[in-house]
Motif scaffolding. Structure first.
Motif, PDB file in Angstrom:
ATOM      1  N   ASN A   5      -4.814   2.641  -8.645  1.00  0.00           N
ATOM      2  CA  ASN A   5      -4.443   2.166  -7.317  1.00  0.00           C
ATOM      3  C   ASN A   5      -4.840   0.698  -7.177  1.00  0.00           C
ATOM      4  O   ASN A   5      -5.402   0.103  -8.095  1.00  0.00           O
ATOM      5  CB  ASN A   5      -5.075   3.025  -6.217  1.00  0.00           C
ATOM      6  N   GLU A   6      -4.518   0.138  -6.027  1.00  0.00           N
ATOM      7  CA  GLU A   6      -4.832  -1.264  -5.827  1.00  0.00           C
ATOM      8  C   GLU A   6      -4.903  -1.534  -4.333  1.00  0.00           C
ATOM      9  O   GLU A   6      -4.368  -0.776  -3.534  1.00  0.00           O
ATOM     10  CB  GLU A   6      -3.778  -2.183  -6.475  1.00  0.00           C
ATOM     11  N   GLY A   7      -5.572  -2.604  -3.969  1.00  0.00           N
ATOM     12  CA  GLY A   7      -5.621  -2.929  -2.557  1.00  0.00           C
ATOM     13  C   GLY A   7      -6.776  -3.866  -2.244  1.00  0.00           C
ATOM     14  O   GLY A   7      -7.645  -4.115  -3.081  1.00  0.00           O
ATOM     15  N   VAL A   8      -6.736  -4.394  -1.021  1.00  0.00           N
ATOM     16  CA  VAL A   8      -7.778  -5.304  -0.584  1.00  0.00           C
ATOM     17  C   VAL A   8      -8.982  -4.487  -0.120  1.00  0.00           C
ATOM     18  O   VAL A   8      -8.834  -3.552   0.664  1.00  0.00           O
ATOM     19  CB  VAL A   8      -7.272  -6.199   0.565  1.00  0.00           C
ATOM     20  N   VAL A   9     -10.140  -4.801  -0.636  1.00  0.00           N
ATOM     21  CA  VAL A   9     -11.360  -4.120  -0.220  1.00  0.00           C
ATOM     22  C   VAL A   9     -12.085  -5.042   0.760  1.00  0.00           C
ATOM     23  O   VAL A   9     -12.433  -6.173   0.418  1.00  0.00           O
ATOM     24  CB  VAL A   9     -12.265  -3.806  -1.438  1.00  0.00           C
ATOM     25  N   GLU A  10     -12.224  -4.542   1.990  1.00  0.00           N
ATOM     26  CA  GLU A  10     -12.886  -5.341   3.024  1.00  0.00           C
ATOM     27  C   GLU A  10     -14.390  -5.183   2.871  1.00  0.00           C
ATOM     28  O   GLU A  10     -14.924  -4.108   3.034  1.00  0.00           O
ATOM     29  CB  GLU A  10     -12.453  -4.876   4.421  1.00  0.00           C
ATOM     30  N   ASP A  11     -15.027  -6.236   2.532  1.00  0.00           N
ATOM     31  CA  ASP A  11     -16.467  -6.180   2.318  1.00  0.00           C
ATOM     32  C   ASP A  11     -17.107  -7.410   2.968  1.00  0.00           C
ATOM     33  O   ASP A  11     -17.720  -8.252   2.305  1.00  0.00           O
ATOM     34  CB  ASP A  11     -16.739  -6.133   0.806  1.00  0.00           C
ATOM     35  N   GLY A  12     -16.897  -7.538   4.281  1.00  0.00           N
ATOM     36  CA  GLY A  12     -17.429  -8.692   5.005  1.00  0.00           C
ATOM     37  C   GLY A  12     -16.847  -9.982   4.446  1.00  0.00           C
ATOM     38  O   GLY A  12     -15.644 -10.093   4.241  1.00  0.00           O
ATOM     39  N   LYS A  13     -17.706 -10.927   4.173  1.00  0.00           N
ATOM     40  CA  LYS A  13     -17.244 -12.213   3.641  1.00  0.00           C
ATOM     41  C   LYS A  13     -16.837 -12.102   2.178  1.00  0.00           C
ATOM     42  O   LYS A  13     -16.205 -12.983   1.626  1.00  0.00           O
ATOM     43  CB  LYS A  13     -18.356 -13.261   3.787  1.00  0.00           C
ATOM     44  N   ASN A  14     -17.225 -10.988   1.574  1.00  0.00           N
ATOM     45  CA  ASN A  14     -16.955 -10.842   0.142  1.00  0.00           C
ATOM     46  C   ASN A  14     -15.732  -9.958  -0.135  1.00  0.00           C
ATOM     47  O   ASN A  14     -15.690  -9.255  -1.127  1.00  0.00           O
ATOM     48  CB  ASN A  14     -18.176 -10.250  -0.565  1.00  0.00           C
ATOM     49  N   SER A  15     -14.762  -9.985   0.775  1.00  0.00           N
ATOM     50  CA  SER A  15     -13.568  -9.167   0.553  1.00  0.00           C
ATOM     51  C   SER A  15     -12.894  -9.593  -0.750  1.00  0.00           C
ATOM     52  O   SER A  15     -12.890 -10.769  -1.101  1.00  0.00           O
ATOM     53  CB  SER A  15     -12.586  -9.341   1.710  1.00  0.00           C
ATOM     54  N   TYR A  16     -12.331  -8.625  -1.427  1.00  0.00           N
ATOM     55  CA  TYR A  16     -11.699  -8.926  -2.705  1.00  0.00           C
ATOM     56  C   TYR A  16     -10.509  -7.994  -2.929  1.00  0.00           C
ATOM     57  O   TYR A  16     -10.321  -7.030  -2.185  1.00  0.00           O
ATOM     58  CB  TYR A  16     -12.702  -8.791  -3.863  1.00  0.00           C
ATOM     59  N   TYR A  17      -9.726  -8.314  -3.938  1.00  0.00           N
ATOM     60  CA  TYR A  17      -8.582  -7.475  -4.291  1.00  0.00           C
ATOM     61  C   TYR A  17      -8.983  -6.633  -5.493  1.00  0.00           C
ATOM     62  O   TYR A  17      -9.476  -7.156  -6.490  1.00  0.00           O
ATOM     63  CB  TYR A  17      -7.377  -8.341  -4.641  1.00  0.00           C
ATOM     64  N   GLU A  18      -8.799  -5.317  -5.372  1.00  0.00           N
ATOM     65  CA  GLU A  18      -9.221  -4.434  -6.453  1.00  0.00           C
ATOM     66  C   GLU A  18      -8.018  -3.740  -7.085  1.00  0.00           C
ATOM     67  O   GLU A  18      -7.097  -3.318  -6.386  1.00  0.00           O
ATOM     68  CB  GLU A  18     -10.183  -3.373  -5.912  1.00  0.00           C
ATOM     69  N   GLU A  19      -8.041  -3.657  -8.388  1.00  0.00           N
ATOM     70  CA  GLU A  19      -6.959  -2.987  -9.116  1.00  0.00           C
ATOM     71  C   GLU A  19      -7.562  -1.998 -10.104  1.00  0.00           C
ATOM     72  O   GLU A  19      -8.384  -2.372 -10.942  1.00  0.00           O
ATOM     73  CB  GLU A  19      -6.156  -4.003  -9.943  1.00  0.00           C
ATOM     74  N   ASN A  20      -7.159  -0.753  -9.989  1.00  0.00           N
ATOM     75  CA  ASN A  20      -7.606   0.252 -10.951  1.00  0.00           C
ATOM     76  C   ASN A  20      -6.405   0.702 -11.766  1.00  0.00           C
ATOM     77  O   ASN A  20      -5.346   0.985 -11.205  1.00  0.00           O
ATOM     78  CB  ASN A  20      -8.178   1.481 -10.249  1.00  0.00           C
ATOM     79  N   ILE A  21      -6.572   0.773 -13.057  1.00  0.00           N
ATOM     80  CA  ILE A  21      -5.510   1.366 -13.878  1.00  0.00           C
ATOM     81  C   ILE A  21      -6.118   2.449 -14.765  1.00  0.00           C
ATOM     82  O   ILE A  21      -7.315   2.447 -15.044  1.00  0.00           O
ATOM     83  CB  ILE A  21      -4.746   0.331 -14.734  1.00  0.00           C
ATOM     84  N   VAL A  22      -5.270   3.364 -15.170  1.00  0.00           N
ATOM     85  CA  VAL A  22      -5.719   4.529 -15.932  1.00  0.00           C
ATOM     86  C   VAL A  22      -4.910   4.614 -17.219  1.00  0.00           C
ATOM     87  O   VAL A  22      -3.683   4.571 -17.185  1.00  0.00           O
ATOM     88  CB  VAL A  22      -5.489   5.811 -15.088  1.00  0.00           C
TER      89      VAL A  22
END
Lengths: 183, 453
Positions: free
Chosen positions: B388-405
């Motif tokens: 899956n993939e998506g923006v992870v909201e982590d306060g000021k440290n938000s980032y885009y996460e991508e998982n592949i299998v």
């Protein structure tokens, strides 16, 4: 007559995803050509891809309606309808470029009953038209190819293609009049 | 409104449109794989919505029962490692370690057929996917199918009478769904394999659940069955060794006429392991009415995790990736990548592009990527299924996460399993292999060695 190739339709009806993929592999290019022709080349690559995807989603949802041996026609019909819908969506902002030869499509049918019969009549008439005139008219009206494209694909001179198209149209018109249609 | 000749032509929908010279010189530059992904994504999304809507009430009831039982039975976990491992060995190749084997908890089972018995033989999985094996038997020891009907298959009724309010899922004899702790259908479960014992007394079903939430603990798998299919090969009409060889059509047709059978409905090609056979086959539906649900609870052992950078694997990890963690499990390799939000936002991806493009990873070249075991066994690494993939909201440290299998396929099975659809009882998914992670020697992706002892 054994119809091994119809197994694809049979499997599609059973919602076999592998068969569906094969169909997409086999017909995506044709569908994209039809969409591009119907929309007169006014769609972007992305729009065409989106519309092709819509065509196959529609096919999957209506798989049970596909008759064996008629898959291509069914796909083409969906493609044209989807392309026309797309045209309708963009019609307010798109200016179509009809710079190719466009024979006058100056006869039309108003009577609703006649509309229902004309496809059957047309089918009969087309069946008695010889080659290459038959392919030319199918390519022009069904696949929405331009005369230049038809000439190029069939290896016939442009002027010859134009005159054959005009002559065939007249032949169809005459035949329809003989069959009682008031044109 | 007038009908033009052009409109009349549009109604021609039969073989008239097959041109004598079917040549279209126009080539529209389209990406067919992207179109296919879009199509399946749309269908997948719609089917999930429909499944979710269809069984909510039923599942809610099951969940409530399961919730009560959970309190009573929470301490009743029973591990029977050998038998669970054996259940999976029927479906998975390779040597497995003890990763996450579990017998299922809080099982609720109902059936209007008092002679029917369904057991959860085992559950196993990792953070991205879970597999469960069920066994269906008759209490009186009689066979599940009639004599000769040795090949089970996932039965579907004829879709031709489907109404607008129905979906294809209404026509499947056996369906599975997967609900999270809040009774939401967060992803789907499906039958990916099945087997019938030689004496036809035991039908085993393998289910797969994909997780996009990375949290499969205490979630529930529910299976609703009405029937299952089995088929009998009545006669081999012709056979061929190679896929591209031609069948003897005249011979087939002659025999079909003698038998008075319909080619499209009663004949199909099968692959028996070394040759293709065009067979006269009889299909039969067997009533198997039951509902079963149970909790999933997976713990993983012997997983290997390791960070990976683009300098270590330049042909696989892109320079966009700020951080990538590799997790090697018995089921394959999962990658969890992060990149700066700014990099992602600058892509201006559409939802479709977001689901198909990767920022952290290069495209996996299946033929240049391998997992090699200590004993020399090699596996293809296939980008499927899950992720899956998506923006992870982590306060000021938000980032885009991508998982592949990446899933493991054997060199001999991979090409065939990805290509064939006509094998008897062949699942639509590729055959998946499990491994003992302690015996991995090397992992190569796109030519880069990403793991090695």
């Amino acid at each position: 007559m054994i119809k091994l190739k119809d197994k694809l339709v049979h499997k599609l009806k059973k919602h076999d995803e592998k068969a569906f993929e094969k169909i997409m592999d086999q017909y995506s290019n044709l569908v994209s050509v039809i969409i591009n022709n119907v929309t007169k080349g006014n769609l972007t690559k992305e729009d065409i891809e989106e519309t092709v995807a819509d065509v196959f989603v529609t096919l999957w949802k209506n798989a049970d309606k596909v008759q064996e041996g008629k898959l291509k026609g069914y796909i083409c019909t969906i493609a044209r309808t989807r392309a026309l819908n797309k045209v309708a969506t963009y019609s307010s902002k798109t200016v179509f470029n009809i710079d190719d030869y466009d024979p006058e499509d100056n006869f039309s049918i108003e009577d609703e009953t006649e509309k229902k019969d004309i496809s059957r009549e047309l089918r009969e008439i087309i069946n008695i038209i010889g080659q290459p005139d038959k392919d030319i008219i199918i390519r022009y009206y069904y696949y929405s190819q331009t005369v230049s494209q038809i000439a190029n694909d069939m290896g016939i001179k442009l002027e010859t293609t134009k005159s054959k198209l005009k002559r065939t149209r007249e032949k169809i018109k005459t035949n329809l009049i003989e069959r009682g249609y008031s044109l | 409104m007038k009908t033009t000749l052009k409109e009349a032509f549009y109604r021609i929908d039969d073989d008239l449109i097959n041109l004598k010279n079917d040549n279209f010189s126009e080539k529209i530059d389209i990406d067919i794989s992207k179109i296919k992904a879009d199509v399946f994504s749309q269908l997948d999304t719609e089917s999930k919505k429909k499944i979710s809507g269809k069984k909510t009430t039923k599942k809610l009831t099951i969940m409530l029962i399961a919730a009560v039982l959970f309190v009573v039975m929470a301490a009743g976990t029973i591990y029977a490692f050998d038998s669970i491992q054996q259940a999976f060995k029927e479906f998975f190749g390779g040597n497995m370690n003890s990763a996450g084997f579990y017998n299922g908890r809080d099982v609720t089972f109902t059936s209007p057929d008092p002679n029917l018995n369904v057991q959860v033989l085992g559950v196993t999985g990792d953070e991205q996917r879970v597999y469960a094996v069920l066994e269906v038997t008759h209490k009186d020891g009689t066979a599940i199918t009639e004599e000769g009907y040795n090949e089970p298959y996932w039965w579907t009724d004829d879709f031709s009478n489907m109404t607008e309010n129905e979906t294809v899922w209404d026509y499947y004899g056996c369906t599975a769904s997967y609900t999270d702790k809040n009774d939401n259908t967060v992803n789907y479960a499906s039958i990916v394999d099945y087997s019938l014992s030689e004496d036809r007394k035991s039908l085993k079903l393998l289910f797969m659940i994909l997780s996009k939430e990375n949290d499969l603990q205490d979630t529930t798998l529910s299976v609703v069955s009405e029937s299952f299919g089995a088929r009998k090969i009545c006669e081999v009409l012709d056979e061929k060794v190679n896929k591209d060889d031609e069948y003897d059509i005249d011979k087939i047709e002659k025999r079909q006429n003698e038998l008075g059978i319909d080619n499209n409905n009663q004949c199909s090609q099968i692959y028996n392991g070394d040759k293709y056979q065009f067979c006269y086959i009889d299909h039969k539906k067997f009533e198997l009415p039951f509902e079963i649900s149970f909790k999933l609870n997976i713990s993983n052992e012997n997983n290997i995790t390791k960070p990976l950078t683009s300098s270590e694997a330049p042909n696989f990890i892109t320079s966009n990736a700020k951080e990538v963690e590799m997790e090697i499990t018995s089921f394959g390799i999962n990658f969890y990548g992060k990149c700066d939000l700014e990099v992602y936002e600058n892509c201006h991806w559409t939802p479709f592009e977001k689901s198909t493009n990767d920022l952290c990873y290069e495209h996996i070249d299946v033929h240049n990527s391998k997992l090699i075991m200590n004993n020399g066994t090699e596996y293809y690494l296939y980008h499927y299924p899950g992720g899956n993939e998506g923006v992870v909201e982590d306060g000021k440290n938000s980032y885009y996460e991508e998982n592949i299998v990446l899933t493991l396929l054997t060199p001999t099975s991979a090409p065939r399993e990805l290509e064939l659809s006509d094998t008897p009882a062949q699942p639509s998914e590729p055959k998946i292999h499990l491994i003992d992670t302690r015996e991995i020697k090397t992992i190569i992706i796109n030519g880069d060695v990403v793991y090695g002892k």
